[in-house]
Design a protein around this motif. Structure first.
Motif, PDB file in Angstrom:
ATOM      1  N   PRO A 109       0.807  -1.228   0.000  1.00  0.00           N
ATOM      2  CA  PRO A 109       0.000   0.000   0.000  1.00  0.00           C
ATOM      3  C   PRO A 109       0.841   1.280   0.000  1.00  0.00           C
ATOM      4  O   PRO A 109       0.452   2.265  -0.644  1.00  0.00           O
ATOM      5  N   LEU A 110       1.994   1.260   0.679  1.00  0.00           N
ATOM      6  CA  LEU A 110       2.823   2.472   0.696  1.00  0.00           C
ATOM      7  C   LEU A 110       3.404   2.769  -0.682  1.00  0.00           C
ATOM      8  O   LEU A 110       3.432   3.914  -1.127  1.00  0.00           O
ATOM      9  N   ASN A 111       3.859   1.706  -1.369  1.00  0.00           N
ATOM     10  CA  ASN A 111       4.381   1.895  -2.721  1.00  0.00           C
ATOM     11  C   ASN A 111       3.281   2.357  -3.661  1.00  0.00           C
ATOM     12  O   ASN A 111       3.493   3.160  -4.561  1.00  0.00           O
ATOM     13  N   LYS A 112       2.084   1.806  -3.419  1.00  0.00           N
ATOM     14  CA  LYS A 112       0.940   2.152  -4.248  1.00  0.00           C
ATOM     15  C   LYS A 112       0.601   3.636  -4.117  1.00  0.00           C
ATOM     16  O   LYS A 112       0.413   4.334  -5.120  1.00  0.00           O
ATOM     17  N   VAL A 113       0.542   4.115  -2.865  1.00  0.00           N
ATOM     18  CA  VAL A 113       0.215   5.523  -2.630  1.00  0.00           C
ATOM     19  C   VAL A 113       1.351   6.414  -3.152  1.00  0.00           C
ATOM     20  O   VAL A 113       1.096   7.435  -3.797  1.00  0.00           O
ATOM     21  N   ALA A 114       2.610   6.003  -2.905  1.00  0.00           N
ATOM     22  CA  ALA A 114       3.743   6.790  -3.404  1.00  0.00           C
ATOM     23  C   ALA A 114       3.658   6.908  -4.925  1.00  0.00           C
ATOM     24  O   ALA A 114       3.873   7.981  -5.496  1.00  0.00           O
ATOM     25  N   GLN A 115       3.298   5.804  -5.569  1.00  0.00           N
ATOM     26  CA  GLN A 115       3.179   5.793  -7.024  1.00  0.00           C
ATOM     27  C   GLN A 115       2.079   6.756  -7.489  1.00  0.00           C
ATOM     28  O   GLN A 115       2.259   7.509  -8.455  1.00  0.00           O
ATOM     29  N   GLU A 116       0.943   6.741  -6.757  1.00  0.00           N
ATOM     30  CA  GLU A 116      -0.161   7.642  -7.117  1.00  0.00           C
ATOM     31  C   GLU A 116       0.259   9.102  -6.988  1.00  0.00           C
ATOM     32  O   GLU A 116      -0.073   9.931  -7.848  1.00  0.00           O
ATOM     33  N   ILE A 117       0.975   9.405  -5.882  1.00  0.00           N
ATOM     34  CA  ILE A 117       1.425  10.786  -5.669  1.00  0.00           C
ATOM     35  C   ILE A 117       2.377  11.193  -6.798  1.00  0.00           C
ATOM     36  O   ILE A 117       2.238  12.268  -7.396  1.00  0.00           O
ATOM     37  N   ILE A 316      -0.427  10.294   4.071  1.00  0.00           N
ATOM     38  CA  ILE A 316      -1.398  10.331   2.973  1.00  0.00           C
ATOM     39  C   ILE A 316      -2.151   8.997   2.896  1.00  0.00           C
ATOM     40  O   ILE A 316      -3.374   8.960   2.715  1.00  0.00           O
ATOM     41  N   ALA A 317      -1.397   7.882   3.073  1.00  0.00           N
ATOM     42  CA  ALA A 317      -2.027   6.557   2.993  1.00  0.00           C
ATOM     43  C   ALA A 317      -3.002   6.355   4.146  1.00  0.00           C
ATOM     44  O   ALA A 317      -4.088   5.793   3.958  1.00  0.00           O
ATOM     45  N   LEU A 318      -2.643   6.825   5.362  1.00  0.00           N
ATOM     46  CA  LEU A 318      -3.545   6.716   6.518  1.00  0.00           C
ATOM     47  C   LEU A 318      -4.866   7.417   6.211  1.00  0.00           C
ATOM     48  O   LEU A 318      -5.951   6.885   6.452  1.00  0.00           O
ATOM     49  N   LEU A 319      -4.746   8.638   5.660  1.00  0.00           N
ATOM     50  CA  LEU A 319      -5.950   9.425   5.380  1.00  0.00           C
ATOM     51  C   LEU A 319      -6.760   8.805   4.248  1.00  0.00           C
ATOM     52  O   LEU A 319      -7.976   8.701   4.320  1.00  0.00           O
ATOM     53  N   LYS A 320      -6.055   8.377   3.196  1.00  0.00           N
ATOM     54  CA  LYS A 320      -6.747   7.868   2.014  1.00  0.00           C
ATOM     55  C   LYS A 320      -7.522   6.587   2.304  1.00  0.00           C
ATOM     56  O   LYS A 320      -8.613   6.375   1.796  1.00  0.00           O
ATOM     57  N   TYR A 321      -6.929   5.727   3.140  1.00  0.00           N
ATOM     58  CA  TYR A 321      -7.570   4.431   3.387  1.00  0.00           C
ATOM     59  C   TYR A 321      -8.212   4.330   4.771  1.00  0.00           C
ATOM     60  O   TYR A 321      -8.706   3.263   5.145  1.00  0.00           O
ATOM     61  N   GLY A 322      -8.177   5.441   5.552  1.00  0.00           N
ATOM     62  CA  GLY A 322      -8.791   5.405   6.875  1.00  0.00           C
ATOM     63  C   GLY A 322      -8.125   4.405   7.803  1.00  0.00           C
ATOM     64  O   GLY A 322      -8.798   3.692   8.550  1.00  0.00           O
ATOM     65  N   ILE A 323      -6.797   4.333   7.759  1.00  0.00           N
ATOM     66  CA  ILE A 323      -6.046   3.417   8.617  1.00  0.00           C
ATOM     67  C   ILE A 323      -5.656   4.182   9.881  1.00  0.00           C
ATOM     68  O   ILE A 323      -5.327   5.372   9.817  1.00  0.00           O
ATOM     69  N   THR A 331       4.429  -4.151   9.616  1.00  0.00           N
ATOM     70  CA  THR A 331       4.427  -5.470  10.257  1.00  0.00           C
ATOM     71  C   THR A 331       4.143  -6.589   9.270  1.00  0.00           C
ATOM     72  O   THR A 331       4.274  -7.754   9.602  1.00  0.00           O
ATOM     73  N   ASN A 332       3.760  -6.224   8.040  1.00  0.00           N
ATOM     74  CA  ASN A 332       3.562  -7.208   6.975  1.00  0.00           C
ATOM     75  C   ASN A 332       2.590  -8.330   7.329  1.00  0.00           C
ATOM     76  O   ASN A 332       2.843  -9.503   7.057  1.00  0.00           O
ATOM     77  N   ASP A 333       1.486  -7.956   7.970  1.00  0.00           N
ATOM     78  CA  ASP A 333       0.415  -8.907   8.237  1.00  0.00           C
ATOM     79  C   ASP A 333      -0.364  -9.108   6.925  1.00  0.00           C
ATOM     80  O   ASP A 333      -0.914  -8.153   6.377  1.00  0.00           O
ATOM     81  N   GLN A 334      -0.364 -10.372   6.463  1.00  0.00           N
ATOM     82  CA  GLN A 334      -1.013 -10.665   5.171  1.00  0.00           C
ATOM     83  C   GLN A 334      -2.478 -10.228   5.155  1.00  0.00           C
ATOM     84  O   GLN A 334      -2.995  -9.807   4.129  1.00  0.00           O
ATOM     85  N   ARG A 335      -3.156 -10.368   6.322  1.00  0.00           N
ATOM     86  CA  ARG A 335      -4.590 -10.011   6.362  1.00  0.00           C
ATOM     87  C   ARG A 335      -4.776  -8.525   6.077  1.00  0.00           C
ATOM     88  O   ARG A 335      -5.745  -8.100   5.456  1.00  0.00           O
ATOM     89  N   PHE A 336      -3.817  -7.705   6.532  1.00  0.00           N
ATOM     90  CA  PHE A 336      -3.868  -6.278   6.261  1.00  0.00           C
ATOM     91  C   PHE A 336      -3.493  -5.983   4.814  1.00  0.00           C
ATOM     92  O   PHE A 336      -4.220  -5.320   4.069  1.00  0.00           O
ATOM     93  N   LEU A 337      -2.349  -6.552   4.396  1.00  0.00           N
ATOM     94  CA  LEU A 337      -1.807  -6.231   3.067  1.00  0.00           C
ATOM     95  C   LEU A 337      -2.705  -6.688   1.942  1.00  0.00           C
ATOM     96  O   LEU A 337      -2.853  -6.010   0.931  1.00  0.00           O
ATOM     97  N   SER A 338      -3.333  -7.881   2.118  1.00  0.00           N
ATOM     98  CA  SER A 338      -4.084  -8.464   0.992  1.00  0.00           C
ATOM     99  C   SER A 338      -5.304  -7.611   0.631  1.00  0.00           C
ATOM    100  O   SER A 338      -5.813  -7.703  -0.481  1.00  0.00           O
ATOM    101  N   GLN A 339      -5.784  -6.759   1.573  1.00  0.00           N
ATOM    102  CA  GLN A 339      -6.927  -5.896   1.248  1.00  0.00           C
ATOM    103  C   GLN A 339      -6.600  -4.949   0.102  1.00  0.00           C
ATOM    104  O   GLN A 339      -7.478  -4.551  -0.656  1.00  0.00           O
ATOM    105  N   PHE A 340      -5.329  -4.569   0.000  1.00  0.00           N
ATOM    106  CA  PHE A 340      -4.960  -3.562  -1.003  1.00  0.00           C
ATOM    107  C   PHE A 340      -4.739  -4.182  -2.382  1.00  0.00           C
ATOM    108  O   PHE A 340      -4.685  -3.477  -3.370  1.00  0.00           O
ATOM    109  N   ALA A 341      -4.622  -5.522  -2.410  1.00  0.00           N
ATOM    110  CA  ALA A 341      -4.428  -6.195  -3.685  1.00  0.00           C
ATOM    111  C   ALA A 341      -5.659  -6.025  -4.575  1.00  0.00           C
ATOM    112  O   ALA A 341      -5.563  -6.048  -5.786  1.00  0.00           O
ATOM    113  N   ARG A 342      -6.825  -5.844  -3.953  1.00  0.00           N
ATOM    114  CA  ARG A 342      -8.070  -5.752  -4.730  1.00  0.00           C
ATOM    115  C   ARG A 342      -8.454  -4.319  -5.064  1.00  0.00           C
ATOM    116  O   ARG A 342      -9.432  -4.076  -5.729  1.00  0.00           O
ATOM    117  N   MET A 343      -7.696  -3.339  -4.546  1.00  0.00           N
ATOM    118  CA  MET A 343      -8.098  -1.945  -4.776  1.00  0.00           C
ATOM    119  C   MET A 343      -7.563  -1.410  -6.084  1.00  0.00           C
ATOM    120  O   MET A 343      -6.514  -1.815  -6.523  1.00  0.00           O
TER     121      MET A 343
END
Ligand SMILES: [Zn+2]
Length: 343
Positions: A109-117, A316-323, A331-343
């Protein structure tokens, strides 16, 4: 002896007809035709036969052997054919079956948001500049109007490697390096990268985080250009309804300086818990490049002016995704990270 051979034939053929697997077939071959098999056993008595009897019994024995071998071959071929058929059936591809979904990775998600910016600013004509994470004190502080013993250095508690080398505390040294490289020519860059500060990790702080800074230098660059650029940016990141406001602030490398707020992404500006009922959320810092910084970068502040801004990608990522907690990103928790795979 002839009767014993005939009896053997009957018994063997009967048994062979009931065979239903290759192992059983092989066992019977050994039982009847092997070195210690039943046929050999009978033929051992041939020595006691007369010269006339011997060829006759020999003939019968050959017939019996041929009969047994014949059935064994037949059975063997049948087993072979069945096996081939099974294998072919197993190897048949049903092209109508749905494909198997392979587990695939996704962009963090961080790379994704950085890429968007980055995409937003590249779309506005900016180029991307990068620099080293291990920096000299000169580029990280001094050339940004932060001489040694300047009290504002405390704002950014740093990881020093030697007295003059440290982990950069912001990506601003890339701005200085860019100014030196561009040698007086107009500049329009963003500088993304990791930065390091001696912060204790908590929900909103991390000793390492990602920053993206922007720098524009040229003739007649004004504060209104800065404000228009940032409005463009937040509207592309958060939607056309997003507004910004600038509050006076202080940074040693800009004058005047401002903190930028964006209308609350949760309530749209009406006031809620996330924005502490103000309707605004702090998003980045900015200002007009300090004349001293322009000078040290080799630019004449009487001829050119510039603006700069800097934001945390995590913020920016906290605000954009309400985290609610920055530590989720690391912490690389798959349950957290995998949510962004579908966005
Ligand atoms: Zn709100």
């Amino acid at each position: 002896m002839k009767e014993r051979l005939e009896a053997l034939r009957v018994e063997a053929l009967q048994e062979l007809h009931q065979v239903d697997n290759p192992q059983q077939l092989n066992d019977l071959r050994v039982k009847y035709l092997g070195k210690k098999g039943a046929l050999t056993e009978i033929l051992r008595g041939m020595g006691g036969l007369s010269a006339e009897e011997r060829p006759i019994i020999g003939q019968v024995a050959n017939d019996v052997r041929a009969a047994i071998e014949g059935v064994i071959d037949e059975k063997q071929n049948a087993f072979l054919a069945a096996e081939t058929e099974n294998r072919l059936r197993a190897e048949t591809i049903d092209v109508t079956l749905p494909g198997k979904a392979l587990p695939t990775g996704a962009v963090h998600p961080l790379n994704k948001v950085a890429q968007e910016i980055e995409d937003v600013f590249v779309g506005l004509g900016y180029s991307i500049a990068e620099g080293p994470e291990v920096e000299t004190d000169y580029f990280n502080f001094e050339a940004l109007n932060l001489p040694k013993n300047h009290p504002a250095r405390d704002m950014q508690d740093s990881f020093y490697i030697t007295e003059d080398i440290l982990m950069r505390t912001h990506t601003s040294p890339v701005q200085v390096r860019t100014m030196q490289q561009m040698n007086g020519k107009p500049i329009k860059v963003i500088c993304p990268g990791k930065v390091y500060r001696r912060d204790d990790d908590d929900a909103t702080h991390s000793f390492m985080f990602n920053q993206i800074e922007g720098l524009v230098v040229g003739p007649n660059i004004r504060m209104s250009d800065l404000k228009g650029t940032l409005l463009q940016f937040v509207q592309q990141m958060f939607g056309q309804q997003a507004q910004i406001r600038l509050r006076p602030s202080f940074f040693p490398f800009t004058e005047p300086s401002a903190e930028v707020d964006v209308t609350c992404v949760q309530c749209g500006g009406h006031g809620c818990r996330m924005c502490k009922q103000t309707g605004w959320l702090e998003i980045l810092g900015c200002g007009m490049v300090h004349p001293r910084v322009l000078e040290m970068g080799g630019y004449d502040p009487k001829e050119v002016s510039g603006f700069a801004f800097g934001m945390g990608v995590e913020r920016i990522a906290l605000l954009k995704y309400g985290i609610d907690d920055i530590r989720h990103f690391y912490t690389n928790d798959q349950r957290f990270l995998s949510q962004f795979a579908r966005m």
